[in-house]
Design a protein around this motif. Sequence first.
Motif, PDB file in Angstrom:
ATOM      1  N   LEU A   2       1.048  -0.828   0.081  1.00 21.37           N
ATOM      2  CA  LEU A   2      -0.238   0.173   0.048  1.00 21.37           C
ATOM      3  C   LEU A   2       0.967   1.256   0.286  1.00 21.37           C
ATOM      4  N   TYR A   3       1.842   1.202   0.887  1.00 25.23           N
ATOM      5  CA  TYR A   3       2.864   2.586   0.616  1.00 25.23           C
ATOM      6  C   TYR A   3       3.534   2.641  -0.169  1.00 25.23           C
ATOM      7  N   LEU A   4       4.062   1.205  -1.180  1.00 23.64           N
ATOM      8  CA  LEU A   4       4.897   1.700  -2.261  1.00 23.64           C
ATOM      9  C   LEU A   4       3.447   2.026  -3.261  1.00 23.64           C
ATOM     10  N   ALA A   5       3.094   1.660  -3.484  1.00 22.80           N
ATOM     11  CA  ALA A   5       1.696   1.909  -4.114  1.00 22.80           C
ATOM     12  C   ALA A   5       1.277   3.576  -4.320  1.00 22.80           C
ATOM     13  N   LEU A   6       1.045   4.313  -3.174  1.00 19.62           N
ATOM     14  CA  LEU A   6       1.154   5.318  -3.005  1.00 19.62           C
ATOM     15  C   LEU A   6       2.166   5.992  -3.426  1.00 19.62           C
ATOM     16  N   LEU A   7       3.306   5.884  -2.795  1.00 16.76           N
ATOM     17  CA  LEU A   7       4.809   6.296  -3.787  1.00 16.76           C
ATOM     18  C   LEU A   7       4.485   6.419  -5.215  1.00 16.76           C
ATOM     19  N   LEU A  40       4.302  -7.656  -5.882  1.00 16.06           N
ATOM     20  CA  LEU A  40       5.182  -6.249  -5.654  1.00 16.06           C
ATOM     21  C   LEU A  40       4.688  -5.195  -6.741  1.00 16.06           C
ATOM     22  N   ALA A  41       5.531  -6.190  -7.898  1.00 15.63           N
ATOM     23  CA  ALA A  41       5.249  -5.254  -9.538  1.00 15.63           C
ATOM     24  C   ALA A  41       3.598  -5.026  -9.579  1.00 15.63           C
ATOM     25  N   GLN A  42       3.589  -6.335  -9.419  1.00 14.27           N
ATOM     26  CA  GLN A  42       1.670  -6.378  -9.886  1.00 14.27           C
ATOM     27  C   GLN A  42       1.273  -5.392  -9.033  1.00 14.27           C
ATOM     28  N   ASN A  43       1.010  -5.781  -7.994  1.00 11.82           N
ATOM     29  CA  ASN A  43       0.447  -4.182  -7.427  1.00 11.82           C
ATOM     30  C   ASN A  43       0.259  -2.191  -7.932  1.00 11.82           C
ATOM     31  N   LEU A  44       1.573  -2.290  -7.846  1.00  9.09           N
ATOM     32  CA  LEU A  44       1.784  -1.280  -8.794  1.00  9.09           C
ATOM     33  C   LEU A  44       1.697  -0.887  -9.909  1.00  9.09           C
ATOM     34  N   ARG A  45       1.697  -2.337 -11.058  1.00  3.54           N
ATOM     35  CA  ARG A  45       0.857  -2.397 -12.226  1.00  3.54           C
ATOM     36  C   ARG A  45      -0.415  -1.754 -12.229  1.00  3.54           C
ATOM     37  N   ASP A  46      -1.149  -2.956 -11.292  1.00  9.64           N
ATOM     38  CA  ASP A  46      -2.931  -2.649 -10.620  1.00  9.64           C
ATOM     39  C   ASP A  46      -3.110  -0.820 -10.351  1.00  9.64           C
ATOM     40  N   THR A  47      -2.268  -0.403  -9.322  1.00  9.73           N
ATOM     41  CA  THR A  47      -2.588   0.604  -9.177  1.00  9.73           C
ATOM     42  C   THR A  47      -2.379   1.602 -10.217  1.00  9.73           C
ATOM     43  N   PRO A 106      -4.613  -3.973  -2.239  1.00  7.30           N
ATOM     44  CA  PRO A 106      -3.478  -2.653  -1.873  1.00  7.30           C
ATOM     45  C   PRO A 106      -3.938  -2.091  -3.156  1.00  7.30           C
ATOM     46  N   ALA A 107      -4.065  -2.134  -4.334  1.00  3.49           N
ATOM     47  CA  ALA A 107      -3.931  -1.253  -5.999  1.00  3.49           C
ATOM     48  C   ALA A 107      -5.103  -0.580  -5.471  1.00  3.49           C
ATOM     49  N   MET A 108      -6.533  -1.003  -4.610  1.00  4.91           N
ATOM     50  CA  MET A 108      -7.154  -0.421  -4.816  1.00  4.91           C
ATOM     51  C   MET A 108      -7.760   0.719  -3.488  1.00  4.91           C
ATOM     52  N   VAL A 109      -7.272  -0.140  -2.397  1.00  4.06           N
ATOM     53  CA  VAL A 109      -7.011   0.976  -1.268  1.00  4.06           C
ATOM     54  C   VAL A 109      -5.718   2.392  -1.826  1.00  4.06           C
ATOM     55  N   ALA A 110      -4.944   2.346  -2.359  1.00  2.00           N
ATOM     56  CA  ALA A 110      -4.391   3.142  -2.443  1.00  2.00           C
ATOM     57  C   ALA A 110      -4.865   4.302  -3.519  1.00  2.00           C
ATOM     58  N   ASN A 111      -5.893   3.224  -4.802  1.00  2.00           N
ATOM     59  CA  ASN A 111      -7.099   4.571  -5.648  1.00  2.00           C
ATOM     60  C   ASN A 111      -7.415   5.236  -4.669  1.00  2.00           C
ATOM     61  N   ASN A 118     -17.033   3.637  -4.461  1.00  3.07           N
ATOM     62  CA  ASN A 118     -17.604   2.341  -4.568  1.00  3.07           C
ATOM     63  C   ASN A 118     -16.144   1.372  -4.311  1.00  3.07           C
ATOM     64  N   ILE A 119     -14.767   2.338  -4.340  1.00  7.65           N
ATOM     65  CA  ILE A 119     -14.461   0.508  -3.926  1.00  7.65           C
ATOM     66  C   ILE A 119     -14.933   0.395  -2.851  1.00  7.65           C
ATOM     67  N   HIS A 120     -14.807   1.386  -1.222  1.00  5.38           N
ATOM     68  CA  HIS A 120     -15.491   0.681  -0.064  1.00  5.38           C
ATOM     69  C   HIS A 120     -16.114  -0.068  -0.644  1.00  5.38           C
ATOM     70  N   MET A 121     -18.045  -0.337  -1.072  1.00  2.95           N
ATOM     71  CA  MET A 121     -17.943  -0.768  -1.347  1.00  2.95           C
ATOM     72  C   MET A 121     -18.358  -2.451  -1.910  1.00  2.95           C
ATOM     73  N   TYR A 122     -17.234  -2.660  -3.023  1.00  8.46           N
ATOM     74  CA  TYR A 122     -16.324  -3.580  -3.183  1.00  8.46           C
ATOM     75  C   TYR A 122     -15.601  -4.466  -2.502  1.00  8.46           C
ATOM     76  N   LEU A 123     -14.500  -3.192  -1.371  1.00  4.73           N
ATOM     77  CA  LEU A 123     -14.122  -4.080  -0.804  1.00  4.73           C
ATOM     78  C   LEU A 123     -14.346  -4.520   0.880  1.00  4.73           C
ATOM     79  N   THR A 124     -15.947  -4.139   1.070  1.00 11.56           N
ATOM     80  CA  THR A 124     -16.424  -4.392   2.384  1.00 11.56           C
ATOM     81  C   THR A 124     -17.806  -5.304   1.580  1.00 11.56           C
ATOM     82  N   ARG A 125     -18.393  -5.538   0.650  1.00  9.40           N
ATOM     83  CA  ARG A 125     -19.084  -5.890   0.311  1.00  9.40           C
ATOM     84  C   ARG A 125     -19.692  -6.880  -0.421  1.00  9.40           C
TER      85      ARG A 125
END
Length: 421
Positions: free
Chosen positions: A273-278, A300-307, A337-342, A354-361
Amino acid sequence: MPKRINFGKLIEKQLPAELVNFMWVAGEIAHTRGEKLYLVGGVVRDLLLGQANLDLDLVVEGNAIELAQQLKKINKGKITTHPRFNTAKLQWDNWSVDLATARSETYDKPGALPTVKPSSIDDDLSRRDFTINAMAIGLNPGYYGRPVDPHGGRDDLKSKLIRVLHGQSFTDDATRIWRGLRYEQRLDFHLERKTLKLLQRDIPMLDTISADRIRYEVECILKEKYPEKVFRRAEELEVLPKLHPALKGNGWLAERFEQARKLSFPALPEVGLYLALLAYPLTSEETERLISRLRLPKSLAQNLRDTIALKGKMRLLATPGLSPSGIYRLLAPYSSPAMVANSLATESPAASQNIHMYLTRLKYIEISLTGDDLMRLGVAPGPHIREIIELLHKARLDGKITSKQDEVDLVKGWLAAKQMK
Ligand code: CTP
């Protein structure tokens, strides 16, 4: 002269009894072997600062592996050895202690790992990064609690200064540039004037450091309480562009890191998450360069690409009236983490909701019927199964059906409509 401190008392006051006893016994055994044993490095610095640190580093003028093997018999722990460097790690219950043979180091070429030779505690301290990390405390009987501080570490702790031991320190090992910024910001110290000049002079030496060693430094920064302070300082001193020229250590980053901490509390935010924000300000091409500079592991690489890919979908995700299944379709391919970063980075409250709705429900919504159930209901095996599963899932997401019976009815309706065609 710094006032006399009773280091033996300091150890007993600040460290758990189990570790204090261990050090006593280790000192006794080293003594019977005719060796001298010391507590060194970060833990000594933190003892003097009154800060918790249970990472014991011991150095012996002698043979660390043999000493560790003897100690292992006493505390029945596990031992891991590295004969090449003559070091050992002892682990028992929840404790872990590193034991190293006192050594001198020479650097054959900048950035490469050093050539090491067994030596004295003085040589061992002289090879270290900063004066505040180059102190030791004797553990042998008769020496117990005796400080070894040949480089003025205690003076520098008092003056809150980060100071290298010699002018080639950053050239030998440019990871110390990042380490220096990390200690400066963690402890609220300052880089001493000459050290700062040397650091700035040697910034180009960061290019001599392998990706794995740079990634390790970045991971260490991200484990700090306030990593953003290190990135801010790195930007100010023009160290940050060595990771990637488009990275920013600004107020925006600080705010997002703070929000990430609130969200993850009481745990620390995941590195991803930190890396995605950076990496958020980067384009896809720039992200690829950062990934290879750090040789990031696959996930971690995929996570950055996703972000970065998801960043390009945020306008769509903010479309008014978007259905839950539409939200699901947009977000499902990306890592959490890519969703949370976004969601932390976006200016759009709708996209964030909408991201919140996806992640929680939405991500937990499943259908009840299995492929076998569908065949029992009369669906022919093959591509129709997938088609119906998707149809059921979409209807569940959009709240059009809410029970297993609803699913059965929907399948029956689908089959009837098929037959009428
Ligand atoms: N060290 C060094 N140069 C490096 C890395 C480490 O001189 N590039 C020395 C320092 O004396 C340091 C010790 O090795 O204190 C142990 O390294 P590490 O565990 O990374 O540091 P700590 O001081 O224990 O720091 P931290 O509090 O961040 O764990």
